[in-house]
Design an enzyme around this catalytic site. Structure first.
Site, PDB file in Angstrom:
ATOM      1  N   TYR A 172       0.843  -1.208   0.000  1.00  0.00           N
ATOM      2  CA  TYR A 172       0.000   0.000   0.000  1.00  0.00           C
ATOM      3  C   TYR A 172       0.875   1.253   0.000  1.00  0.00           C
ATOM      4  O   TYR A 172       0.748   2.104  -0.884  1.00  0.00           O
ATOM      5  CB  TYR A 172      -0.899  -0.050   1.230  1.00  0.00           C
ATOM      6  CG  TYR A 172      -1.924   1.059   1.329  1.00  0.00           C
ATOM      7  CD1 TYR A 172      -3.039   1.081   0.500  1.00  0.00           C
ATOM      8  CD2 TYR A 172      -1.803   2.064   2.283  1.00  0.00           C
ATOM      9  CE1 TYR A 172      -4.007   2.093   0.610  1.00  0.00           C
ATOM     10  CE2 TYR A 172      -2.758   3.071   2.402  1.00  0.00           C
ATOM     11  CZ  TYR A 172      -3.851   3.084   1.567  1.00  0.00           C
ATOM     12  OH  TYR A 172      -4.801   4.076   1.680  1.00  0.00           O
TER      13      TYR A 172
ATOM     14  N   SER B  98     -14.523   1.670  12.748  1.00  0.00           N
ATOM     15  CA  SER B  98     -15.629   0.728  12.525  1.00  0.00           C
ATOM     16  C   SER B  98     -15.512  -0.472  13.466  1.00  0.00           C
ATOM     17  O   SER B  98     -16.516  -0.931  14.029  1.00  0.00           O
ATOM     18  CB  SER B  98     -15.679   0.297  11.058  1.00  0.00           C
ATOM     19  OG  SER B  98     -14.396   0.028  10.568  1.00  0.00           O
TER      20      SER B  98
ATOM     21  N   GLY C 107       3.121   1.425  -3.079  1.00  0.00           N
ATOM     22  CA  GLY C 107       2.255   1.573  -4.256  1.00  0.00           C
ATOM     23  C   GLY C 107       1.765   3.006  -4.377  1.00  0.00           C
ATOM     24  O   GLY C 107       1.779   3.605  -5.456  1.00  0.00           O
TER      25      GLY C 107
HETATM   26  P1  NAD Z   1     -12.830   1.641   0.311  1.00  0.00           P
HETATM   27  O1  NAD Z   1     -12.129   0.330   0.413  1.00  0.00           O
HETATM   28  O2  NAD Z   1     -14.135   1.800   0.983  1.00  0.00           O
HETATM   29  O3  NAD Z   1     -12.998   2.096  -1.199  1.00  0.00           O
HETATM   30  C1  NAD Z   1     -12.138   1.720  -2.225  1.00  0.00           C
HETATM   31  C2  NAD Z   1     -12.975   1.414  -3.444  1.00  0.00           C
HETATM   32  O4  NAD Z   1     -12.098   1.056  -4.535  1.00  0.00           O
HETATM   33  C3  NAD Z   1     -13.896   0.207  -3.235  1.00  0.00           C
HETATM   34  O5  NAD Z   1     -15.184   0.502  -3.707  1.00  0.00           O
HETATM   35  C4  NAD Z   1     -13.241  -0.898  -4.031  1.00  0.00           C
HETATM   36  O6  NAD Z   1     -14.163  -1.893  -4.478  1.00  0.00           O
HETATM   37  C5  NAD Z   1     -12.605  -0.112  -5.166  1.00  0.00           C
HETATM   38  N1  NAD Z   1     -11.466  -0.793  -5.812  1.00  0.00           N
HETATM   39  C6  NAD Z   1     -10.438  -1.423  -5.227  1.00  0.00           C
HETATM   40  N2  NAD Z   1      -9.602  -1.912  -6.157  1.00  0.00           N
HETATM   41  C7  NAD Z   1     -10.127  -1.583  -7.366  1.00  0.00           C
HETATM   42  C8  NAD Z   1      -9.727  -1.813  -8.705  1.00  0.00           C
HETATM   43  N3  NAD Z   1      -8.605  -2.481  -9.002  1.00  0.00           N
HETATM   44  N4  NAD Z   1     -10.511  -1.340  -9.706  1.00  0.00           N
HETATM   45  C9  NAD Z   1     -11.668  -0.655  -9.426  1.00  0.00           C
HETATM   46  N5  NAD Z   1     -12.086  -0.425  -8.178  1.00  0.00           N
HETATM   47  C10 NAD Z   1     -11.318  -0.880  -7.154  1.00  0.00           C
HETATM   48  O7  NAD Z   1     -11.775   2.725   0.881  1.00  0.00           O
HETATM   49  P2  NAD Z   1     -11.942   4.286   1.114  1.00  0.00           P
HETATM   50  O8  NAD Z   1     -11.716   4.551   2.547  1.00  0.00           O
HETATM   51  O9  NAD Z   1     -13.175   4.768   0.485  1.00  0.00           O
HETATM   52  O10 NAD Z   1     -10.676   4.828   0.329  1.00  0.00           O
HETATM   53  C11 NAD Z   1     -10.782   5.433  -0.947  1.00  0.00           C
HETATM   54  C12 NAD Z   1      -9.415   5.957  -1.376  1.00  0.00           C
HETATM   55  O11 NAD Z   1      -8.933   6.916  -0.433  1.00  0.00           O
HETATM   56  C13 NAD Z   1      -8.348   4.874  -1.485  1.00  0.00           C
HETATM   57  O12 NAD Z   1      -7.539   5.147  -2.615  1.00  0.00           O
HETATM   58  C14 NAD Z   1      -7.549   5.054  -0.218  1.00  0.00           C
HETATM   59  O13 NAD Z   1      -6.206   4.654  -0.388  1.00  0.00           O
HETATM   60  C15 NAD Z   1      -7.649   6.553   0.015  1.00  0.00           C
HETATM   61  N6  NAD Z   1      -7.484   6.878   1.446  1.00  0.00           N
HETATM   62  C16 NAD Z   1      -8.502   6.654   2.327  1.00  0.00           C
HETATM   63  C17 NAD Z   1      -8.296   6.947   3.673  1.00  0.00           C
HETATM   64  C18 NAD Z   1      -9.378   6.754   4.697  1.00  0.00           C
HETATM   65  O14 NAD Z   1      -9.118   6.956   5.880  1.00  0.00           O
HETATM   66  N7  NAD Z   1     -10.588   6.395   4.346  1.00  0.00           N
HETATM   67  C19 NAD Z   1      -7.050   7.435   4.107  1.00  0.00           C
HETATM   68  C20 NAD Z   1      -6.050   7.610   3.167  1.00  0.00           C
HETATM   69  C21 NAD Z   1      -6.280   7.348   1.828  1.00  0.00           C
END
Ligand code: NAD
Ligand code: UDP
Length: 332
Positions: free
Chosen positions: A154, A198, A157
């Site tokens: 992660y 969660s 990447g």
């Molecule tokens: P989440 O897991 O709820 O959402 C990620 C979404 O991406 C999911 O719907 C999943 O099905 C989709 N996905 C995964 N791999 C895929 C692929 N190869 N092709 C198409 N869709 C794909 O996570 P989130 O919390 O909503 O995070 C969203 C983004 O924000 C991510 O990139 C994450 O790295 C970034 N982020 C989130 C947080 C946080 O605290 N929520 C913090 C830092 C970064």
């Protein structure tokens, strides 16, 4: 100084990758409220159609099952690239796919942006700072990451994706925006998502033991989802010379033990606390310096942890009473 900002058309075609996930679905809601045409792309790896069910069938909303590790040929004005599992449990479940999603996904979405001359925003992460030795973390800090550990799929990447964004910007003059998102929570997190907010809320509502990894003295800074989405949109709409990276998060910092105590208080739970081993490379402290976001975007979070947790607890409570959720990772 003359601004490089060009007025964007009022109604834009916007692609949201990962749009069926936690953040992506809230972003789709906010963009729909602003009157845009949306294309939501997701492979439902950790997201679910349940999160966007209310948008399906609306004339301005299109949903496409697609994995961003494969090329995508569509027409769009803006791209929010959010596709990637975000919870340590889920991104470590298939680490090779996680790296492919970050790196091949970035290459494919940047290639698309280049072809159609779209503006593109990357959902990067505070994880690019690794286990930081500088506190709070400013964007100028290069981080302290382990390139070969369990979190590397992660962290590295996402670091490589940032490199790709800035190389496309320098080499192909793409309009890019890189947001470094810090821990964000709120309704629509999946109960089995595995992230701390969660987990603790579900455990508290069920009066199950609350699982504290390590001593609970590690810190995180929790941002409520509505604040974060406002920050992402402000960044996308900012002048073209604002590329970032920009930290987006709430600078109020809490230990994990403090978070557990607050959730027990707010739920009135009878849960006890149990200690579990600390996962490897778990960052000891994390807190964003948001001076850059304040200055460039006039943005800062407004929702206090207690307030945001109360709304999140209400959501989980309601879902539990309704009979729950679709299982995670079932491709729906
Ligand atoms: P989440 O897991 O709820 O959402 C990620 C979404 O991406 C999911 O719907 C999943 O099905 C989709 N996905 C995964 N791999 C895929 C692929 N190869 N092709 C198409 N869709 C794909 O996570 P989130 O919390 O909503 O995070 C969203 C983004 O924000 C991510 O990139 C994450 O790295 C970034 N982020 C989130 C947080 C946080 O605290 N929520 C913090 C830092 C970064
Ligand atoms: N954590 C915990 N109990 C849990 C889940 C997580 O103590 O049930 C800790 C975890 O070790 C980390 C912090 O809470 O120190 C935040 O974890 P999360 O997975 O939410 O996100 P991270 O910031 O580590 O990516």
């Amino acid at each position: 100084m003359e601004s490089t900002r060009t007025s964007p058309p009022l109604r834009r075609r916007i692609l949201v990758t990962g749009g069926a996930g936690f953040l992506g679905s809230h972003l789709c809601d906010a963009l729909a409220r602003a009157g845009h045409d949306l294309l939501c792309v997701d492979n439902y790896y950790t997201g679910s159609k349940d999160n966007i069910a209310h948008l399906i069938g609306q004339p301005f909303f299109e949903l496409m099952r697609h994995d961003v590790t494969f090329p995508l040929y569509v027409e769009t004005d803006e791209i929010f690239n959010l596709a990637c599992p975000a919870s340590p449990i889920h991104y470590q479940f298939n680490p090779v796919q996680t790296i492919k999603t970050s790196v091949h996904g970035a290459i494919n979405m940047l290639g698309l942006a280049k072809r159609v001359r779209a503006k593109i925003l990357q959902a990067s992460t505070s994880e690019v700072y690794g286990d930081p030795t500088v506190h709070p973390q400013e964007e100028t800090y290069w981080g302290n990451t382990n390139p070969i550990g369990l979190r590397s799929c992660y962290d590295e990447g996402k670091r490589c994706a940032e490199t790709l964004f800035f190389d496309y910007h320098r080499q192909h003059h793409l309009k890019i925006k890189v947001a470094r998102i810090f821990n964000t929570y709120g309704p629509r997190m999946h109960p089995n998502d595995g992230r701390v907010v969660s987990n603790f809320i579900m455990q508290a509502l069920r009066n199950d033991p609350i699982t504290i990894y390590g001593a609970g003295s590690q810190t995180r800074s929790f941002c409520y989802v509505d604040d974060l989405i406002a920050g992402l949109i402000a960044l996308m709409d900012s002048p073209d010379d604002v590329s970032g990276p920009i930290n987006l998060g709430n600078p109020d910092e809490f230990t994990i033990a403090e978070l557990a105590a607050l959730i027990i208080e707010l739920t009135g739970s009878r849960s006890s606390l149990v200690r579990k081993p600390l996962p490897s490379d778990d960052p000891k402290q994390r807190c964003p310096d948001i001076a850059r976001a304040r200055q460039a975007l006039h943005w800062e979070p407004t929702v206090k942890l207690r307030q945001g947790l109360a709304k999140t607890i209400d959501y989980f409570d309601e879902q539990l009473k309704k009979g729950g959720w679709s299982a995670i990772g079932t491709g729906r």
